[in-house]
Design a protein around this motif. Structure first.
Motif, PDB file in Angstrom:
ATOM      1  N   GLY A 194      -2.132 -12.466  -1.747  1.00  0.00           N
ATOM      2  CA  GLY A 194      -1.285 -11.369  -2.198  1.00  0.00           C
ATOM      3  C   GLY A 194       0.018 -11.853  -2.799  1.00  0.00           C
ATOM      4  N   VAL A 195       0.765 -10.908  -3.284  1.00  0.00           N
ATOM      5  CA  VAL A 195       2.091 -11.184  -3.825  1.00  0.00           C
ATOM      6  C   VAL A 195       3.105 -10.625  -2.832  1.00  0.00           C
ATOM      7  N   PRO A 196       3.962 -11.496  -2.294  1.00  0.00           N
ATOM      8  CA  PRO A 196       4.951 -11.014  -1.316  1.00  0.00           C
ATOM      9  C   PRO A 196       5.924 -10.017  -1.934  1.00  0.00           C
ATOM     10  N   SER A 197       6.318  -9.059  -1.124  1.00  0.00           N
ATOM     11  CA  SER A 197       7.317  -8.083  -1.566  1.00  0.00           C
ATOM     12  C   SER A 197       8.695  -8.738  -1.580  1.00  0.00           C
ATOM     13  N   ALA A 198       9.632  -8.071  -2.211  1.00  0.00           N
ATOM     14  CA  ALA A 198      11.014  -8.573  -2.246  1.00  0.00           C
ATOM     15  C   ALA A 198      11.583  -8.690  -0.832  1.00  0.00           C
ATOM     16  N   ASP A 199      11.249  -7.733   0.041  1.00  0.00           N
ATOM     17  CA  ASP A 199      11.719  -7.789   1.429  1.00  0.00           C
ATOM     18  C   ASP A 199      11.127  -8.984   2.172  1.00  0.00           C
ATOM     19  N   GLN A 200       9.839  -9.251   1.935  1.00  0.00           N
ATOM     20  CA  GLN A 200       9.203 -10.400   2.594  1.00  0.00           C
ATOM     21  C   GLN A 200       9.835 -11.703   2.110  1.00  0.00           C
ATOM     22  N   ILE A 201      10.089 -11.791   0.831  1.00  0.00           N
ATOM     23  CA  ILE A 201      10.713 -13.004   0.288  1.00  0.00           C
ATOM     24  C   ILE A 201      12.119 -13.165   0.858  1.00  0.00           C
ATOM     25  N   ALA A 202      12.874 -12.084   0.898  1.00  0.00           N
ATOM     26  CA  ALA A 202      14.233 -12.150   1.443  1.00  0.00           C
ATOM     27  C   ALA A 202      14.212 -12.575   2.908  1.00  0.00           C
ATOM     28  N   SER A 203      13.304 -12.000   3.694  1.00  0.00           N
ATOM     29  CA  SER A 203      13.208 -12.351   5.122  1.00  0.00           C
ATOM     30  C   SER A 203      12.778 -13.801   5.303  1.00  0.00           C
ATOM     31  N   ALA A 204      11.828 -14.233   4.482  1.00  0.00           N
ATOM     32  CA  ALA A 204      11.385 -15.628   4.564  1.00  0.00           C
ATOM     33  C   ALA A 204      12.526 -16.565   4.174  1.00  0.00           C
ATOM     34  N   ASN A 205      13.297 -16.166   3.174  1.00  0.00           N
ATOM     35  CA  ASN A 205      14.433 -16.999   2.764  1.00  0.00           C
ATOM     36  C   ASN A 205      15.472 -17.121   3.864  1.00  0.00           C
ATOM     37  N   VAL A 206      15.724 -16.044   4.604  1.00  0.00           N
ATOM     38  CA  VAL A 206      16.676 -16.118   5.713  1.00  0.00           C
ATOM     39  C   VAL A 206      16.210 -17.170   6.714  1.00  0.00           C
ATOM     40  N   HIS A 207      14.924 -17.115   7.079  1.00  0.00           N
ATOM     41  CA  HIS A 207      14.370 -18.096   8.021  1.00  0.00           C
ATOM     42  C   HIS A 207      14.533 -19.516   7.458  1.00  0.00           C
ATOM     43  N   ALA A 208      14.223 -19.682   6.171  1.00  0.00           N
ATOM     44  CA  ALA A 208      14.317 -21.004   5.544  1.00  0.00           C
ATOM     45  C   ALA A 208      15.765 -21.487   5.493  1.00  0.00           C
ATOM     46  N   TYR A 209      16.689 -20.607   5.122  1.00  0.00           N
ATOM     47  CA  TYR A 209      18.093 -21.015   5.023  1.00  0.00           C
ATOM     48  C   TYR A 209      18.672 -21.373   6.391  1.00  0.00           C
ATOM     49  N   VAL A 210      18.286 -20.633   7.406  1.00  0.00           N
ATOM     50  CA  VAL A 210      18.743 -20.977   8.765  1.00  0.00           C
ATOM     51  C   VAL A 210      18.176 -22.352   9.147  1.00  0.00           C
ATOM     52  N   GLY A 211      16.909 -22.596   8.816  1.00  0.00           N
ATOM     53  CA  GLY A 211      16.310 -23.907   9.101  1.00  0.00           C
ATOM     54  C   GLY A 211      17.023 -25.034   8.376  1.00  0.00           C
ATOM     55  N   ILE A 212      17.365 -24.810   7.112  1.00  0.00           N
ATOM     56  CA  ILE A 212      18.115 -25.823   6.363  1.00  0.00           C
ATOM     57  C   ILE A 212      19.490 -26.031   7.000  1.00  0.00           C
ATOM     58  N   GLY A 213      20.106 -24.945   7.437  1.00  0.00           N
ATOM     59  CA  GLY A 213      21.394 -25.047   8.135  1.00  0.00           C
ATOM     60  C   GLY A 213      21.278 -25.874   9.404  1.00  0.00           C
ATOM     61  N   ILE A 214      20.187 -25.685  10.143  1.00  0.00           N
ATOM     62  CA  ILE A 214      19.956 -26.471  11.362  1.00  0.00           C
ATOM     63  C   ILE A 214      19.861 -27.950  11.015  1.00  0.00           C
ATOM     64  N   LEU A 215      19.148 -28.269   9.944  1.00  0.00           N
ATOM     65  CA  LEU A 215      19.011 -29.664   9.527  1.00  0.00           C
ATOM     66  C   LEU A 215      20.367 -30.262   9.157  1.00  0.00           C
ATOM     67  N   VAL A 216      21.176 -29.535   8.414  1.00  0.00           N
ATOM     68  CA  VAL A 216      22.504 -30.020   8.029  1.00  0.00           C
ATOM     69  C   VAL A 216      23.370 -30.225   9.275  1.00  0.00           C
ATOM     70  N   LEU A 217      23.333 -29.253  10.183  1.00  0.00           N
ATOM     71  CA  LEU A 217      24.108 -29.385  11.425  1.00  0.00           C
ATOM     72  C   LEU A 217      23.613 -30.562  12.261  1.00  0.00           C
ATOM     73  N   ALA A 218      22.307 -30.805  12.262  1.00  0.00           N
ATOM     74  CA  ALA A 218      21.756 -31.936  13.016  1.00  0.00           C
ATOM     75  C   ALA A 218      22.257 -33.261  12.448  1.00  0.00           C
TER      76      ALA A 218
END
Length: 167
Positions: A45-69
């Protein structure tokens, strides 16, 4: 690395620890956006804008964790860490060292495998990230908390104080 061990973790070390803890719990407890995005992609399927935004939040928090680590490890190399309390059986103290090393490894591996899955489309990386590595991280977090509580209430050390208010 400093030759003499401080009595407590520095304020920046403590802040990094707790900010990372909140971010890690956020991503562990609220992965729904990434999961919805992943299900949609897996089923063609094609993800909705909301799904992409929610997935991006998870990804950005993960990247933030890596930077903080990275910051956290750098700070530890520069400032050092308090000496471990010499209480409990030697096997428990060795186990604590191994568990801390494993936690650091997981704190790097989870964001890296997540990024490989999300940004590069490496399916096995996503399976590792959301499956076995996530489960192992939960187990080590439980052990970490249990160890801190044992130090506080059984061995009556200042381990919790060193990572909360310092000294």
């Amino acid at each position: 690395m400093p030759t003499d061990s401080p009595d407590a973790y520095s304020l920046p070390q403590r802040l990094l620890h707790w900010v990372m803890a909140v971010a890690i719990f956020f991503n562990l407890l609220l992965p729904d956006g990434m999961n919805a995005w992943n299900r949609t992609i897996r089923h063609g399927g094609v993800p909705s804008a909301d799904q992409i935004a929610s997935a991006n939040v998870h990804a950005y928090v993960g990247i933030g964790i890596l930077v903080l680590a990275i910051l956290r490890v750098s700070l530890r190399l520069i400032q050092g860490a308090p000496a471990e309390p010499a209480v409990g059986p030697k096997t428990v103290r060795i186990g604590a060292k191994v568990a801390h090393a494993a936690l650091y490894l997981l704190i790097f591996l989870l964001p890296l495998t997540g990024m490989a899955a999300y940004y590069l489309g490496i399916d096995i990386s996503g399976e590792l990230h959301g499956g076995i590595l996530k489960a192992i991280l939960w187990a080590f977090i439980a052990g970490h908390v249990a160890g801190a509580l044992a130090h506080q209430f059984y061995w009556k050390t200042n381990v919790l104080r060193r990572m909360t208010v310092g000294g």
